[in-house]
Design an enzyme around this catalytic site. Structure first.
Site, PDB file in Angstrom:
ATOM      1  N   LYS A 103       0.833  -1.202   0.000  1.00 25.91           N
ATOM      2  CA  LYS A 103       0.000   0.000   0.000  1.00 25.91           C
ATOM      3  C   LYS A 103       0.871   1.258   0.000  1.00 25.91           C
ATOM      4  O   LYS A 103       2.082   1.194   0.276  1.00 25.91           O
ATOM      5  CB  LYS A 103      -0.916  -0.042   1.230  1.00 25.91           C
ATOM      6  CG  LYS A 103      -1.965  -1.179   1.211  1.00 25.91           C
ATOM      7  CD  LYS A 103      -2.784  -1.171   2.502  1.00 25.91           C
ATOM      8  CE  LYS A 103      -3.925  -2.169   2.503  1.00 25.91           C
ATOM      9  NZ  LYS A 103      -4.731  -2.091   3.760  1.00 25.91           N
ATOM     10  N   TYR A 122     -12.566  -2.435  -2.598  1.00 20.29           N
ATOM     11  CA  TYR A 122     -13.072  -2.433  -1.215  1.00 20.29           C
ATOM     12  C   TYR A 122     -14.596  -2.372  -1.152  1.00 20.29           C
ATOM     13  O   TYR A 122     -15.153  -1.912  -0.157  1.00 20.29           O
ATOM     14  CB  TYR A 122     -12.465  -1.273  -0.440  1.00 20.29           C
ATOM     15  CG  TYR A 122     -11.048  -1.537   0.045  1.00 20.29           C
ATOM     16  CD1 TYR A 122     -10.730  -2.715   0.733  1.00 20.29           C
ATOM     17  CD2 TYR A 122     -10.036  -0.601  -0.147  1.00 20.29           C
ATOM     18  CE1 TYR A 122      -9.440  -2.958   1.188  1.00 20.29           C
ATOM     19  CE2 TYR A 122      -8.742  -0.842   0.321  1.00 20.29           C
ATOM     20  CZ  TYR A 122      -8.454  -2.024   0.989  1.00 20.29           C
ATOM     21  OH  TYR A 122      -7.190  -2.264   1.452  1.00 20.29           O
ATOM     22  N   GLU A 150     -10.273 -10.416  -6.755  1.00 17.64           N
ATOM     23  CA  GLU A 150      -9.272  -9.349  -6.710  1.00 17.64           C
ATOM     24  C   GLU A 150      -8.222  -9.513  -7.815  1.00 17.64           C
ATOM     25  O   GLU A 150      -7.839  -8.535  -8.459  1.00 17.64           O
ATOM     26  CB  GLU A 150      -8.590  -9.341  -5.340  1.00 17.64           C
ATOM     27  CG  GLU A 150      -9.543  -8.928  -4.210  1.00 17.64           C
ATOM     28  CD  GLU A 150      -8.931  -9.100  -2.825  1.00 17.64           C
ATOM     29  OE1 GLU A 150      -7.768  -9.547  -2.724  1.00 17.64           O
ATOM     30  OE2 GLU A 150      -9.622  -8.775  -1.826  1.00 17.64           O
ATOM     31  N   HIS A 210      -1.932  -5.151   1.590  1.00 14.39           N
ATOM     32  CA  HIS A 210      -3.209  -5.841   1.409  1.00 14.39           C
ATOM     33  C   HIS A 210      -2.896  -7.297   1.123  1.00 14.39           C
ATOM     34  O   HIS A 210      -1.925  -7.604   0.420  1.00 14.39           O
ATOM     35  CB  HIS A 210      -4.002  -5.262   0.235  1.00 14.39           C
ATOM     36  CG  HIS A 210      -5.170  -6.138  -0.124  1.00 14.39           C
ATOM     37  ND1 HIS A 210      -6.330  -6.142   0.603  1.00 14.39           N
ATOM     38  CD2 HIS A 210      -5.327  -7.083  -1.094  1.00 14.39           C
ATOM     39  CE1 HIS A 210      -7.163  -7.037   0.088  1.00 14.39           C
ATOM     40  NE2 HIS A 210      -6.582  -7.613  -0.947  1.00 14.39           N
ATOM     41  N   THR A 249      -5.314  -7.353  10.901  1.00 13.76           N
ATOM     42  CA  THR A 249      -5.722  -6.106  10.239  1.00 13.76           C
ATOM     43  C   THR A 249      -5.346  -4.870  11.058  1.00 13.76           C
ATOM     44  O   THR A 249      -4.799  -3.903  10.524  1.00 13.76           O
ATOM     45  CB  THR A 249      -7.254  -6.126  10.020  1.00 13.76           C
ATOM     46  OG1 THR A 249      -7.596  -7.307   9.294  1.00 13.76           O
ATOM     47  CG2 THR A 249      -7.705  -4.902   9.250  1.00 13.76           C
ATOM     48  N   ARG A 303      -1.265 -14.481   5.027  1.00 10.65           N
ATOM     49  CA  ARG A 303      -1.964 -13.662   6.041  1.00 10.65           C
ATOM     50  C   ARG A 303      -1.257 -13.755   7.392  1.00 10.65           C
ATOM     51  O   ARG A 303      -1.265 -12.802   8.165  1.00 10.65           O
ATOM     52  CB  ARG A 303      -3.448 -14.039   6.125  1.00 10.65           C
ATOM     53  CG  ARG A 303      -4.240 -13.388   4.985  1.00 10.65           C
ATOM     54  CD  ARG A 303      -5.742 -13.419   5.163  1.00 10.65           C
ATOM     55  NE  ARG A 303      -6.292 -12.480   6.117  1.00 10.65           N
ATOM     56  CZ  ARG A 303      -6.747 -11.251   5.833  1.00 10.65           C
ATOM     57  NH1 ARG A 303      -6.640 -10.763   4.601  1.00 10.65           N
ATOM     58  NH2 ARG A 303      -7.279 -10.510   6.768  1.00 10.65           N
ATOM     59  N   ARG A 312       2.537  -6.134   9.419  1.00 12.04           N
ATOM     60  CA  ARG A 312       1.667  -5.061   9.934  1.00 12.04           C
ATOM     61  C   ARG A 312       2.051  -4.683  11.363  1.00 12.04           C
ATOM     62  O   ARG A 312       1.979  -3.511  11.740  1.00 12.04           O
ATOM     63  CB  ARG A 312       0.209  -5.512   9.842  1.00 12.04           C
ATOM     64  CG  ARG A 312      -0.292  -5.543   8.392  1.00 12.04           C
ATOM     65  CD  ARG A 312      -1.600  -6.306   8.275  1.00 12.04           C
ATOM     66  NE  ARG A 312      -2.302  -6.023   7.023  1.00 12.04           N
ATOM     67  CZ  ARG A 312      -3.481  -6.538   6.726  1.00 12.04           C
ATOM     68  NH1 ARG A 312      -4.090  -7.363   7.568  1.00 12.04           N
ATOM     69  NH2 ARG A 312      -4.070  -6.234   5.576  1.00 12.04           N
ATOM     70  N   ASN A 361      -1.827  -0.225   7.347  1.00 13.47           N
ATOM     71  CA  ASN A 361      -1.174  -1.492   7.691  1.00 13.47           C
ATOM     72  C   ASN A 361      -0.299  -2.046   6.577  1.00 13.47           C
ATOM     73  O   ASN A 361      -0.027  -3.230   6.513  1.00 13.47           O
ATOM     74  CB  ASN A 361      -2.219  -2.502   8.168  1.00 13.47           C
ATOM     75  CG  ASN A 361      -3.356  -2.654   7.182  1.00 13.47           C
ATOM     76  OD1 ASN A 361      -3.254  -2.211   6.031  1.00 13.47           O
ATOM     77  ND2 ASN A 361      -4.438  -3.287   7.607  1.00 13.47           N
ATOM     78  N   PHE A 411     -15.445   4.389   7.800  1.00  9.17           N
ATOM     79  CA  PHE A 411     -14.100   4.771   7.349  1.00  9.17           C
ATOM     80  C   PHE A 411     -13.891   4.564   5.850  1.00  9.17           C
ATOM     81  O   PHE A 411     -12.768   4.700   5.354  1.00  9.17           O
ATOM     82  CB  PHE A 411     -13.033   3.991   8.148  1.00  9.17           C
ATOM     83  CG  PHE A 411     -13.176   2.478   8.072  1.00  9.17           C
ATOM     84  CD1 PHE A 411     -12.667   1.759   6.998  1.00  9.17           C
ATOM     85  CD2 PHE A 411     -13.827   1.781   9.089  1.00  9.17           C
ATOM     86  CE1 PHE A 411     -12.792   0.379   6.919  1.00  9.17           C
ATOM     87  CE2 PHE A 411     -13.961   0.387   9.020  1.00  9.17           C
ATOM     88  CZ  PHE A 411     -13.439  -0.310   7.932  1.00  9.17           C
TER      89      PHE A 411
HETATM   90  N1  UDP Z   1      -9.560  -0.832   7.957  1.00  8.95           N
HETATM   91  C1  UDP Z   1      -9.560   0.260   8.803  1.00  8.95           C
HETATM   92  N2  UDP Z   1     -10.303   0.208   9.944  1.00  8.95           N
HETATM   93  C2  UDP Z   1     -11.029  -0.892  10.303  1.00  8.95           C
HETATM   94  C3  UDP Z   1     -11.015  -2.003   9.432  1.00  8.95           C
HETATM   95  C4  UDP Z   1     -10.276  -1.946   8.284  1.00  8.95           C
HETATM   96  O1  UDP Z   1      -8.909   1.263   8.513  1.00  8.95           O
HETATM   97  O2  UDP Z   1     -11.674  -0.868  11.368  1.00  8.95           O
HETATM   98  C5  UDP Z   1      -8.780  -0.784   6.709  1.00  8.95           C
HETATM   99  C6  UDP Z   1      -7.427  -1.478   6.826  1.00  8.95           C
HETATM  100  O3  UDP Z   1      -6.469  -0.739   6.061  1.00  8.95           O
HETATM  101  C7  UDP Z   1      -7.712  -2.839   6.214  1.00  8.95           C
HETATM  102  C8  UDP Z   1      -8.700  -2.486   5.103  1.00  8.95           C
HETATM  103  O4  UDP Z   1      -9.497  -1.456   5.673  1.00  8.95           O
HETATM  104  O5  UDP Z   1      -6.539  -3.469   5.733  1.00  8.95           O
HETATM  105  C9  UDP Z   1      -9.583  -3.642   4.650  1.00  8.95           C
HETATM  106  O6  UDP Z   1     -10.265  -4.170   5.759  1.00  8.95           O
HETATM  107  P1  UDP Z   1     -10.429  -5.751   5.934  1.00  8.95           P
HETATM  108  O7  UDP Z   1     -11.411  -5.950   7.039  1.00  8.95           O
HETATM  109  O8  UDP Z   1     -10.709  -6.385   4.621  1.00  8.95           O
HETATM  110  O9  UDP Z   1      -8.988  -6.197   6.499  1.00  8.95           O
HETATM  111  P2  UDP Z   1      -7.783  -6.989   5.757  1.00  8.95           P
HETATM  112  O10 UDP Z   1      -8.407  -8.053   4.914  1.00  8.95           O
HETATM  113  O11 UDP Z   1      -7.010  -5.965   4.963  1.00  8.95           O
HETATM  114  O12 UDP Z   1      -6.963  -7.552   6.887  1.00  8.95           O
HETATM  115 MG    MG Z   2      -9.906  -7.938   3.461  1.00 10.24          MG
END
Ligand code: UDP
Ligand code: MG
Length: 170
Positions: A12, A52, A140, A129, A101, A95, A112, A126, A60
Site C-alpha cells: 500500500k 473495497y 481481486e 493488502h 488487520t 496472512r 503489519r 497497515n 471509514f
Molecule cells: N480498515 C480500517 N479500519 C477498520 C477495518 C479496516 O482502517 O476498522 C482498513 C485497513 O487498512 C484494512 C482495510 O481497511 O486493511 C480492509 O479491511 P479488511 O477488514 O478487509 O482487512 P484486511 O483483509 O485488509 O486484513
Molecule cells: Mg480484506
C-alpha cells in the site's frame, strides 16, 4: 501438494512512502511461494471502490479509498505495487506473515505489527493488502490483472477482438 492457491498482495502507499518494498518482499519470500504477476499501479477511484466494495457501508470507507490511492502522500508515492502469489496454502501462510488487520493487535514480528500504524483519523495504515479467502482472491486478481499480465493461465480465458485505440511504444 493438495491445495494450490493464489492471492493478491498489494504494497500500500504507506509501504511505498516508508521505503519498505524490499523489506516486505523479503518477509513474504519466507513462504516460498511463486510470483506469477507484478506491477506498479496508480489506483483510480473506481478501482479503489471496486476493490473495497464489501466495506462501502463502513464509516471509514472514504478515508480508506483516499488511503489506498495514496492521496495523503502525493507523487511519487501515490501508487501501490501489486503482486499475485501462487503456492500451497498460500492465503493462510501470507496472512500469517502479514499479521492482523489492526496493526496494534498484529504480532510484533508480522509485517503489519512491525510497520503499521493507526492514523489520528482512525485508519489502519497497515502497509499491505492480502486476500482473505479463495473467492475474494480470484475476484481481486481478475480486478487488478489482465490474463496476459500473469505468467500462468490460472483462470479460464476467452478471446475477443478489441478495436479500441491502444498505446504502443513510439
Ligand atoms: N480498515 C480500517 N479500519 C477498520 C477495518 C479496516 O482502517 O476498522 C482498513 C485497513 O487498512 C484494512 C482495510 O481497511 O486493511 C480492509 O479491511 P479488511 O477488514 O478487509 O482487512 P484486511 O483483509 O485488509 O486484513
Ligand atoms: Mg480484506
Amino acid at each position: 501438494m493438495g491445495n494450490i492457491q493464489r492471492l493478491l498482495i498489494l504494497i500500500k502507499p504507506d509501504g511505498v512512502k516508508k521505503s519498505l518494498t524490499g523489506n516486505i518482499l523479503t518477509k513474504l519470500s519466507e513462504a516460498k511461494l511463486t510470483i506469477i504477476g507484478a506491477k506498479a499501479v496508480k489506483v483510480s477511484r473506481e478501482l479503489a471502490s471496486e476493490h473495497y466494495k464489501q466495506l462501502q457501508d463502513k464509516p471509514f470507507f472514504g478515508e480508506l479509498i483516499d488511503y489506498i490511492q495514496g492521496k495523503m502522500y502525493g507523487a511519487p508515492y501515490d501508487r501501490v505495487f501489486a503482486f499475485v502469489y501462487q503456492g500451497e496454502d498460500a492465503i493462510a501462510r501470507m496472512r500469517k506473515i502479514a499479521g492482523a488487520t489492526n496493526p496494534e493487535e498484529a504480532d510484533a514480528v508480522s509485517i503489519r505489527g512491525a510497520y503499521g500504524r493507526i492514523t489520528t483519523k482512525g485508519v489502519y495504515e497497515n502497509v499491505v493488502h492480502c486476500s482473505s479467502d479463495p473467492i475474494e482472491a480470484e475476484r481481486e486478481i481478475k480486478l487488478w490483472f489482465n490474463p496476459e499480465e500473469l505468467t500462468e493461465n490460472v483462470y479460464p480465458v476467452k478471446t475477443e477482438k478489441i478495436t479500441e485505440e491502444k498505446k504502443v511504444w513510439a
